[in-house]
Write a protein that holds these residues in place. Structure first.
Motif, mmCIF file in Angstrom:
data_model
loop_
_atom_site.group_PDB
_atom_site.id
_atom_site.type_symbol
_atom_site.label_atom_id
_atom_site.label_comp_id
_atom_site.label_asym_id
_atom_site.label_seq_id
_atom_site.Cartn_x
_atom_site.Cartn_y
_atom_site.Cartn_z
ATOM 1 N N THR A 33 0.827 -1.210 0.000
ATOM 2 C CA THR A 33 0.000 0.000 0.000
ATOM 3 C C THR A 33 0.856 1.251 0.000
ATOM 4 O OG1 THR A 33 -1.665 -1.227 1.249
ATOM 5 C CG2 THR A 33 -1.943 1.144 1.121
ATOM 6 N N ILE A 34 1.951 1.228 0.754
ATOM 7 C CA ILE A 34 2.878 2.367 0.726
ATOM 8 C C ILE A 34 3.430 2.542 -0.681
ATOM 9 C CG2 ILE A 34 5.114 3.212 1.548
ATOM 10 C CD1 ILE A 34 4.455 1.879 4.260
ATOM 11 N N ALA A 35 3.732 1.425 -1.359
ATOM 12 C CA ALA A 35 4.221 1.507 -2.742
ATOM 13 C C ALA A 35 3.181 2.165 -3.649
ATOM 14 C CB ALA A 35 4.578 0.115 -3.260
ATOM 15 N N GLN A 41 2.014 9.440 -5.881
ATOM 16 C CA GLN A 41 2.630 10.687 -5.439
ATOM 17 C C GLN A 41 1.901 11.294 -4.243
ATOM 18 O OE1 GLN A 41 3.096 13.225 -8.908
ATOM 19 N NE2 GLN A 41 4.730 11.954 -9.717
ATOM 20 N N ARG A 42 1.423 10.439 -3.352
ATOM 21 C CA ARG A 42 0.814 10.912 -2.102
ATOM 22 C C ARG A 42 1.845 10.964 -0.982
ATOM 23 N NH1 ARG A 42 -4.692 11.678 -2.363
ATOM 24 N NH2 ARG A 42 -5.315 11.462 -4.543
ATOM 25 N N VAL A 43 2.838 10.080 -1.042
ATOM 26 C CA VAL A 43 3.907 10.063 -0.041
ATOM 27 C C VAL A 43 5.235 9.896 -0.759
ATOM 28 C CG1 VAL A 43 2.386 9.054 1.716
ATOM 29 C CG2 VAL A 43 3.821 7.549 0.318
ATOM 30 N N TRP A 44 6.302 10.123 -0.027
ATOM 31 C CA TRP A 44 7.639 9.914 -0.567
ATOM 32 C C TRP A 44 8.556 9.432 0.549
ATOM 33 C CZ3 TRP A 44 9.030 8.564 -4.957
ATOM 34 C CH2 TRP A 44 10.362 8.621 -5.376
ATOM 35 N N LEU A 45 9.677 8.839 0.164
ATOM 36 C CA LEU A 45 10.676 8.391 1.126
ATOM 37 C C LEU A 45 11.918 9.243 0.943
ATOM 38 C CD1 LEU A 45 10.353 4.510 0.639
ATOM 39 C CD2 LEU A 45 9.285 5.918 2.414
ATOM 40 N N LEU A 53 9.273 8.431 6.009
ATOM 41 C CA LEU A 53 8.157 8.695 5.106
ATOM 42 C C LEU A 53 7.707 10.148 5.219
ATOM 43 C CD1 LEU A 53 5.226 6.490 4.189
ATOM 44 C CD2 LEU A 53 4.685 8.693 5.197
ATOM 45 N N GLU A 54 7.515 10.784 4.066
ATOM 46 C CA GLU A 54 7.013 12.149 3.998
ATOM 47 C C GLU A 54 5.696 12.149 3.236
ATOM 48 O OE1 GLU A 54 10.043 14.335 2.014
ATOM 49 O OE2 GLU A 54 11.550 13.983 3.572
ATOM 50 N N VAL A 55 4.710 12.892 3.725
ATOM 51 C CA VAL A 55 3.420 12.991 3.058
ATOM 52 C C VAL A 55 3.444 14.194 2.119
ATOM 53 C CG1 VAL A 55 0.932 13.297 3.340
ATOM 54 C CG2 VAL A 55 2.211 11.893 4.975
ATOM 55 N N ILE A 56 3.135 13.944 0.849
ATOM 56 C CA ILE A 56 3.113 15.011 -0.150
ATOM 57 C C ILE A 56 1.696 15.553 -0.331
ATOM 58 C CG2 ILE A 56 3.549 15.584 -2.578
ATOM 59 C CD1 ILE A 56 5.586 13.294 -2.604
ATOM 60 N N ASP A 57 0.722 14.646 -0.375
ATOM 61 C CA ASP A 57 -0.673 15.021 -0.619
ATOM 62 C C ASP A 57 -1.563 14.123 0.247
ATOM 63 O OD1 ASP A 57 -3.187 15.644 -1.516
ATOM 64 O OD2 ASP A 57 -2.810 15.173 -3.625
ATOM 65 N N ALA A 58 -2.222 14.708 1.233
ATOM 66 C CA ALA A 58 -3.054 13.941 2.159
ATOM 67 C C ALA A 58 -4.514 13.869 1.720
ATOM 68 C CB ALA A 58 -2.971 14.547 3.554
ATOM 69 N N THR A 59 -4.815 14.364 0.517
ATOM 70 C CA THR A 59 -6.190 14.311 0.023
ATOM 71 C C THR A 59 -6.634 12.863 -0.151
ATOM 72 O OG1 THR A 59 -5.775 16.345 -1.222
ATOM 73 C CG2 THR A 59 -7.753 15.084 -1.786
ATOM 74 N N GLU A 77 3.966 10.780 10.075
ATOM 75 C CA GLU A 77 4.911 11.376 9.129
ATOM 76 C C GLU A 77 6.270 11.594 9.788
ATOM 77 O OE1 GLU A 77 5.227 14.951 5.836
ATOM 78 O OE2 GLU A 77 3.639 15.027 7.341
ATOM 79 N N GLY A 78 7.318 11.259 9.060
ATOM 80 C CA GLY A 78 8.673 11.405 9.585
ATOM 81 C C GLY A 78 9.190 10.157 10.260
#
Length: 221
Positions: A33-35, A41-45, A53-59, A77-78
């Motif tokens: 699911t993380i993948a 492009q909702r999260v990034w490492l 883990l960094e959250v880019i878009d929490a929508t 996050e983090g």
């Protein structure tokens, strides 16, 4: 169907039990699911041996499995990836099972005898898993993989169950040949190197979660 649901079908036999005993299905589903969230492009490492883990878009995505994990990712996050995959609240298995049951792919047989007989999720419609296996077989013999195909193969390889779970699909391939093809597949998708780095990090987190506690337990016995 999201990658975690596809992975669940591969890791579960038709009777609703694990296809390979000892497999950490919950951690694998979290990684899948993380993948998906990474690809969406909702999260990034971030960079690092054990990335955070960094959250880019929490929508919300509108997909129950992804949204459950995304909401937890916002809360955490983090956090290091090795910690996240072991977080029980990141495990989407109940949501995955509920979605597959809603689609009529599996049935849910409640646990019995005060939990001594665990819940089973027997296959009702074998069609979806058959299609997944056909896709993966095509990739293993040289076909172009999708991002989901590459993720499935890489996580199965990381869990050490690829040869067993994909026995029919990898027939005629040695373990080393299968491993080589899985690694190639992760580089053949449009986001190849980025996906490979993410999957390598996710697999390292799963392995650390499995191996380190086992080693500690063995050393204390």
């Amino acid at each position: 169907m999201d990658t975690a649901a596809e992975l669940f079908l591969l890791l579960t036999n038709d009777e609703g039990g694990p296809a390979s005993w000892g497999t950490q299905t919950g951690w694998a589903l979290s990684a899948a699911t993380i993948a998906d969230l990474l690809l969406d492009q909702r999260v990034w490492l971030n960079e690092g041996e054990d990335p955070r883990l960094e959250v880019i878009d929490a929508t919300p995505t509108g997909q129950p499995v992804l949204d459950m994990v995304l909401a937890r990712a916002v809360e955490k996050e983090g956090t290091k990836l090795s910690t996240l995959v072991q977080d029980s609240k990141m495990n989407p298995e109940p949501e995955v099972v509920a979605e597959l049951a809603r689609l009529g792919v599996v049935d849910v047989v409640p646990k019995r005898l005060l939990g001594l007989v665990p819940e089973k999720r027997p296959t009702v419609d074998p069609g979806p898993e058959r299609e997944i296996r056909q896709r993966l077989r095509a990739v293993l013999i040289g076909g172009q993989p999708s991002a989901s195909d590459a993720t499935l193969l890489a996580i199965l390889q990381g869990l050490g169950v690829a040869k067993k779970v994909l026995a029919g699909e990898s027939e005629g391939m040695s373990t080393k040949q299968l491993q080589r093809r899985v690694e190639e597949a992760s580089r053949e998708v449009p986001v190849g190197e980025a996906l490979k780095r993410a999957i390598d990090s996710l697999n390292a987190a799963i392995i650390a979660a499995v191996v380190i506690p086992a080693a500690v337990a063995g050393g204390s016995s």
